[in-house]
Design a protein around this motif. Structure first.
Motif, PDB file in Angstrom:
ATOM      1  N   ILE A 189       3.663 -19.150  60.943  1.00 50.14           N
ATOM      2  CA  ILE A 189       3.121 -19.927  59.833  1.00 50.14           C
ATOM      3  C   ILE A 189       1.743 -19.342  59.541  1.00 50.14           C
ATOM      4  O   ILE A 189       0.881 -19.317  60.419  1.00 50.14           O
ATOM      5  N   ASP A 190       1.542 -18.843  58.336  1.00 50.87           N
ATOM      6  CA  ASP A 190       0.313 -18.129  57.997  1.00 50.87           C
ATOM      7  C   ASP A 190      -0.659 -19.009  57.222  1.00 50.87           C
ATOM      8  O   ASP A 190      -0.252 -19.786  56.352  1.00 50.87           O
ATOM      9  N   VAL A 191      -1.928 -18.866  57.549  1.00 48.06           N
ATOM     10  CA  VAL A 191      -3.014 -19.453  56.755  1.00 48.06           C
ATOM     11  C   VAL A 191      -3.889 -18.303  56.281  1.00 48.06           C
ATOM     12  O   VAL A 191      -3.920 -17.234  56.903  1.00 48.06           O
ATOM     13  N   CYS A 192      -4.578 -18.503  55.171  1.00 48.41           N
ATOM     14  CA  CYS A 192      -5.472 -17.467  54.660  1.00 48.41           C
ATOM     15  C   CYS A 192      -6.884 -17.745  55.156  1.00 48.41           C
ATOM     16  O   CYS A 192      -7.480 -18.759  54.820  1.00 48.41           O
ATOM     17  N   PHE A 194     -11.243 -11.391  54.520  1.00 46.61           N
ATOM     18  CA  PHE A 194     -10.139 -12.336  54.402  1.00 46.61           C
ATOM     19  C   PHE A 194      -8.873 -11.715  54.969  1.00 46.61           C
ATOM     20  O   PHE A 194      -8.823 -10.510  55.252  1.00 46.61           O
ATOM     21  N   GLY A 195      -7.862 -12.538  55.129  1.00 49.12           N
ATOM     22  CA  GLY A 195      -6.581 -12.042  55.606  1.00 49.12           C
ATOM     23  C   GLY A 195      -5.722 -13.178  56.124  1.00 49.12           C
ATOM     24  O   GLY A 195      -6.172 -14.326  56.248  1.00 49.12           O
ATOM     25  N   CYS A 196      -4.473 -12.857  56.412  1.00 53.67           N
ATOM     26  CA  CYS A 196      -3.546 -13.846  56.952  1.00 53.67           C
ATOM     27  C   CYS A 196      -3.732 -13.953  58.454  1.00 53.67           C
ATOM     28  O   CYS A 196      -3.768 -12.948  59.160  1.00 53.67           O
ATOM     29  N   GLU A 199      -9.892  -6.895  53.450  1.00 54.53           N
ATOM     30  CA  GLU A 199      -8.745  -7.600  54.018  1.00 54.53           C
ATOM     31  C   GLU A 199      -8.510  -7.095  55.441  1.00 54.53           C
ATOM     32  O   GLU A 199      -8.379  -5.896  55.681  1.00 54.53           O
ATOM     33  N   LEU A 200      -8.462  -8.040  56.382  1.00 53.37           N
ATOM     34  CA  LEU A 200      -8.167  -7.734  57.777  1.00 53.37           C
ATOM     35  C   LEU A 200      -6.736  -8.153  58.075  1.00 53.37           C
ATOM     36  O   LEU A 200      -6.313  -9.243  57.693  1.00 53.37           O
ATOM     37  N   GLY A 201      -6.011  -7.300  58.766  1.00 53.88           N
ATOM     38  CA  GLY A 201      -4.633  -7.652  59.059  1.00 53.88           C
ATOM     39  C   GLY A 201      -4.069  -6.878  60.235  1.00 53.88           C
ATOM     40  O   GLY A 201      -4.706  -5.978  60.779  1.00 53.88           O
ATOM     41  N   ARG A 202      -2.851  -7.241  60.620  1.00 49.83           N
ATOM     42  CA  ARG A 202      -2.110  -6.571  61.691  1.00 49.83           C
ATOM     43  C   ARG A 202      -2.948  -6.435  62.972  1.00 49.83           C
ATOM     44  O   ARG A 202      -2.934  -5.406  63.629  1.00 49.83           O
ATOM     45  N   SER A 203      -3.656  -7.494  63.307  1.00 49.07           N
ATOM     46  CA  SER A 203      -4.482  -7.478  64.508  1.00 49.07           C
ATOM     47  C   SER A 203      -3.627  -7.707  65.741  1.00 49.07           C
ATOM     48  O   SER A 203      -2.856  -8.670  65.807  1.00 49.07           O
ATOM     49  N   CYS A 204      -3.747  -6.835  66.726  1.00 51.99           N
ATOM     50  CA  CYS A 204      -3.052  -7.068  67.979  1.00 51.99           C
ATOM     51  C   CYS A 204      -3.704  -6.272  69.097  1.00 51.99           C
ATOM     52  O   CYS A 204      -4.335  -5.236  68.871  1.00 51.99           O
TER      53      CYS A 204
END
Length: 295
Positions: free
Chosen positions: A266-269, A171-173, A135-140
């Motif tokens: 608005i999040d997509v997976c 995967f991730g939001c 899971e990939l997330g909190r990218s900035c």
């Protein structure tokens, strides 16, 4: 484990901090370096960067003690790996961090609170698949460093991690700005009709949070004719860079979107099957890093 995975297992530790730094060779570009966080201070700096981008720039509405400290933090941070981009020309130590990505493997999530995405999407079909999930997330990335070299280094870091842990599905939001679904009807419709994940692994927005992405007829969502009411080229060009990046490497989206009022998005997976990733991306980067490491 593949030969590539064995090679990168020596470069990237998945045990969380403290973790050995990825060697300079291959994962540096000029003053920029990509590696995993090694200390609690570096994770704190990554959380501060996340707060700056998500709250001060994008209008997220955080709550709790972390928000009082101007940090974007949650319980998942404690056991995730944190991929960092550091600009050594900017500063030394944690102050050099200019980009971050949060990484959570299935083998780690199963021992703790599971995946963050499960709070928005039913990911049971992916969980039924064999092999490692990531899971990939909190990218900035800091606004001053949103450049091609920074993003390339982030992808190189992810590539190293994928091969190190023999990851089968990423995967991730991923988010569209704001919470006005009508304003994103073109983007959501385009993604739904052109990039829906295979049914065997397809995530689906949880029933209580489900927002349909099927917001236009399919024949409109596939044409790039400027004479039509919908211009696919314009929609693609306007997609957030992160979503476009995932699509370029063969990414899919799950069924349905979710409104995240806390983050004002608005999040997509997003779902990426690594075996299907275009070779010029992850495999290209893995060969490049491997060649540099052998010098």
């Amino acid at each position: 484990m593949t030969a590539h995975a064995a090679m990168f297992d020596a470069l990237v530790s998945g045990a969380g901090f403290p973790a050995p730094a990825i060697p300079d060779a291959g994962l540096r570009l000029g003053s920029l370096e990509v590696r995993l966080a090694e200390t609690a201070a570096e994770i704190d700096a990554a959380q501060a960067l996340r707060y700056k981008v998500f709250v001060e720039e994008m209008g997220a509405r955080p709550t709790g003690p972390a928000a009082d400290r101007k940090r974007d933090a949650d319980r998942y941070d404690e056991y995730c790996d944190h991929l960092l981009v550091l600009d050594h020309a900017k500063a030394t130590g944690p102050a050099a961090i200019v980009g971050t990505y949060r990484l959570l493997r299935r083998s780690v999530a199963d021992r703790h609170h599971g995946f963050y995405s499960a709070g928005e999407f039913d990911i049971s079909r992916m969980l039924a698949a064999e092999g490692e999930l990531l899971e990939l997330g909190r990218s900035c990335v800091d606004a001053a460093h949103r450049t091609r070299p920074t993003m390339q280094l982030l992808w190189k870091g992810i590539a190293a991690y994928v091969f190190a842990h023999d990851v089968k599905i990423l995967f991730g939001c991923a988010s569209l700005p704001g919470t006005d679904v009508a304003a994103h009807a073109g983007a959501l419709g385009y993604l739904h009709h052109n990039h829906l994940a295979p049914e065997s692994i397809r995530a689906r927005a949880l029933p209580a949070r489900y927002v349909s992405m099927d917001l236009m007829p399919a024949d409109q969502a596939v044409h790039a004719d400027a004479a039509r009411a919908f211009d696919a080229r314009s929609v693609i060009a306007a997609l957030p860079p992160l979503i476009k990046g995932y699509l370029r490497v063969g990414g899919f989206v799950g069924d349905g979107a979710v409104i995240d009022h806390e983050f004002n998005t608005i999040d997509v997976c997003i779902q990426v099957v690594t075996d299907a990733v275009t070779s010029k991306y992850l495999k290209h980067y893995s060969r490049e890093v491997g060649a540099s490491s052998a010098d």
